[in-house]
Design a protein around this motif. Structure first.
Motif, PDB file in Angstrom:
ATOM      1  N   LEU A   1       0.609  -1.213  -0.011  1.00 40.40           N
ATOM      2  CA  LEU A   1      -0.111  -0.091  -0.072  1.00 40.40           C
ATOM      3  C   LEU A   1       0.878   1.392   0.081  1.00 40.40           C
ATOM      4  CD1 LEU A   1      -2.881  -0.602   2.509  1.00 40.40           C
ATOM      5  CD2 LEU A   1      -2.832  -0.424  -0.083  1.00 40.40           C
ATOM      6  N   THR A   2       2.041   1.417   0.598  1.00 41.93           N
ATOM      7  CA  THR A   2       2.730   2.440   0.869  1.00 41.93           C
ATOM      8  C   THR A   2       3.991   2.626   0.117  1.00 41.93           C
ATOM      9  OG1 THR A   2       4.107   1.432   2.723  1.00 41.93           O
ATOM     10  CG2 THR A   2       2.241   2.600   3.398  1.00 41.93           C
ATOM     11  N   ALA A   3       4.184   1.649  -0.757  1.00 43.37           N
ATOM     12  CA  ALA A   3       5.393   1.747  -1.562  1.00 43.37           C
ATOM     13  C   ALA A   3       5.439   2.764  -2.408  1.00 43.37           C
ATOM     14  CB  ALA A   3       5.713   0.491  -2.464  1.00 43.37           C
ATOM     15  N   PRO A   4       4.377   3.101  -3.203  1.00 42.87           N
ATOM     16  CA  PRO A   4       4.239   4.277  -4.129  1.00 42.87           C
ATOM     17  C   PRO A   4       4.326   5.565  -3.601  1.00 42.87           C
ATOM     18  CG  PRO A   4       2.541   2.826  -4.403  1.00 42.87           C
ATOM     19  CD  PRO A   4       3.120   2.337  -3.394  1.00 42.87           C
ATOM     20  N   PHE A   5       3.740   5.868  -2.230  1.00 46.29           N
ATOM     21  CA  PHE A   5       4.065   6.971  -1.528  1.00 46.29           C
ATOM     22  C   PHE A   5       5.592   7.194  -1.276  1.00 46.29           C
ATOM     23  CE2 PHE A   5       4.831   8.646   2.709  1.00 46.29           C
ATOM     24  CZ  PHE A   5       4.229  10.018   2.600  1.00 46.29           C
ATOM     25  N   TRP A   6       6.372   6.161  -0.791  1.00 46.43           N
ATOM     26  CA  TRP A   6       7.613   6.392  -0.627  1.00 46.43           C
ATOM     27  C   TRP A   6       8.532   6.775  -1.742  1.00 46.43           C
ATOM     28  CZ3 TRP A   6       8.436   7.562   4.268  1.00 46.43           C
ATOM     29  CH2 TRP A   6       7.824   7.065   5.038  1.00 46.43           C
ATOM     30  N   GLY A   7       8.027   6.164  -2.843  1.00 49.05           N
ATOM     31  CA  GLY A   7       8.595   6.539  -4.202  1.00 49.05           C
ATOM     32  C   GLY A   7       8.536   7.877  -4.501  1.00 49.05           C
ATOM     33  N   LYS A   8       7.510   8.526  -4.167  1.00 50.46           N
ATOM     34  CA  LYS A   8       7.151   9.908  -4.318  1.00 50.46           C
ATOM     35  C   LYS A   8       7.999  10.945  -3.407  1.00 50.46           C
ATOM     36  CE  LYS A   8       4.100  10.300  -7.790  1.00 50.46           C
ATOM     37  NZ  LYS A   8       4.482  11.228  -9.122  1.00 50.46           N
ATOM     38  N   MET A   9       8.021  10.383  -2.117  1.00 53.32           N
ATOM     39  CA  MET A   9       8.812  10.778  -1.255  1.00 53.32           C
ATOM     40  C   MET A   9      10.433  10.911  -1.460  1.00 53.32           C
ATOM     41  SD  MET A   9       7.106  12.315   1.329  1.00 53.32           S
ATOM     42  CE  MET A   9       8.414  12.496   2.572  1.00 53.32           C
ATOM     43  N   GLY A  10      10.710   9.894  -2.171  1.00 50.64           N
ATOM     44  CA  GLY A  10      12.309   9.680  -2.485  1.00 50.64           C
ATOM     45  C   GLY A  10      12.372  10.703  -3.803  1.00 50.64           C
TER      46      GLY A  10
END
Length: 360
Positions: free
Chosen positions: A54-63
């Motif tokens: 669920l959160t992998a895309p969010f962490w990609g955007k944060m990166g």
């Protein structure tokens, strides 16, 4: 510069692949110690995986908005937090809370570690580095299981303490040792959360998948499902039904890992080489091209048309011809050769073959 950056990253991440597997061989014994139900090992793992998804895309955007080393460090600290709660858990709700924390924060490390490796590697070496990345994970898993299982025979909690301390150390040194790729531009602005909906993204991607790729993905899903089900059951079986110490669990996993590494570096390499299977493909963006001036000869450099800049230079048939040609030449000379070739009307022609002087 970039090779040194990759080396530093590999050293740190290899340490994590080892320490992150310390607790896996002792988990069945730990769950028995706190008198947790037998099903909780699989349920807890699935909870962590679900929240990572669920959160992998969010962490990609944060990166995209923060330096990768800082995001990687945050991921290490998040992992250590999840394992701290896991070690302190004495009930099912607390176990699930620990796995939820790990799942929510795990993507910060996994997504940005891979993004960092890509950003500091050049296009020619990227495929090789991806192979090293996978190899380090396999080797680290073997070592981690072996060490964690061995220590677990003496103290289960000591394994947790060593793991948490080690991961915290990696989190501290990551932003000190690692540096973002020179010239990397960070994104600004707020995140559009509709764009990072993992469920919507998955269904959108599925619409673009053809029949062959659909069969492949279904096969990978079934294999992954079976492997994870077996892996979790087998670890618990060794402890619950056979009463083996944690070291045996570690030895089994380490042995299987060593066999897999040997098979991948020998049998699978031979199969890939003789079947022409593509193991890694990276298509770089092309800005200029050299074309023939006229029938009398001469060349000139021109911009590559927009629709061809990210297209592969070779067709699948041309690539397969090259593989066949290279294998025939290697078989004839009993060693790989440095070859020059040309393509005319889709037919590959050998121009020259000479020894590779850099090989020993």
């Amino acid at each position: 510069m970039k090779n040194r950056a990759v080396l530093k990253f590999f050293l740190i991440y290899f340490g994590f692949t080892i320490t992150s597997n310390f607790v896996h061989p002792i988990t069945p014994a730990f769950l028995q110690m706190i008198e947790a139900p037998s099903y909780i090992q699989g349920v807890a793992f699935s909870v962590m995986s679900f929240f990572t998804f669920l959160t992998a895309p969010f962490w990609g955007k944060m990166g995209d908005r923060k330096p990768y080393p800082k995001m990687i460090a945050f991921g290490y600290f998040g992992y250590a937090l999840g394992q701290t709660v896991f070690a302190a858990a004495r009930s099912v709700p607390m176990l699930l809370a620990a796995r939820t924390i790990s799942g929510l924060l795990n993507g910060a490390l996994q997504v940005n570690a891979l993004a960092y490796l890509i950003s500091v590697s050049d296009s020619e070496s990227r495929g090789k580095y991806m192979a090293y990345y996978a190899m380090l994970q396999s080797v680290g898993t073997c070592i981690g299981y072996f060490v964690g299982g061995s220590i677990g025979d003496y103290s289960l909690m000591l394994v947790f303490y060593i793991q948490i301390a080690s991961v915290l150390f990696l989190g501290v040194i990551s932003p000190i040792v690692l540096r973002d790729a020179p010239g990397r531009q960070l994104e600004t602005g707020r995140i559009n959360y509709q764009e990072i909906n993992p469920v919507a993204s998955m269904f959108t991607s599925m619409k673009k998948v053809d029949a062959a790729m659909g069969v492949y993905l279904a096969t990978v899903f079934c294999f992954g499902f079976a492997m994870m089900a077996y892996d979790n059951y087998f670890s618990y079986f060794l402890r619950d039904q056979l009463g083996f110490p944690t070291s045996v669990n570690g030895y089994f996993k380490a042995l299987i890992g060593v066999i897999a590494i040997i098979a991948n570096s020998t049998i699978n390499m031979w199969i890939n080489k003789h079947t022409g299977e593509v193991t890694t493909e990276y298509i770089s963006e092309k800005e200029t091209m050299v074309v023939r001036l006229n029938e009398r000869g001469g060349t000139k450099e021109i911009p590559v048309p927009e629709d061809q800049r990210e297209a592969p230079v070779l067709t699948d048939d041309e690539r397969n011809q090259l593989v066949t040609l290279a294998n025939r030449i290697e078989a004839f000379y009993k060693k790989p050769e440095d070859i020059e070739w040309a393509i005319v009307d889709g037919q590959v022609y050998l121009l020259q073959s000479r020894p590779i002087t850099t090989m020993k």
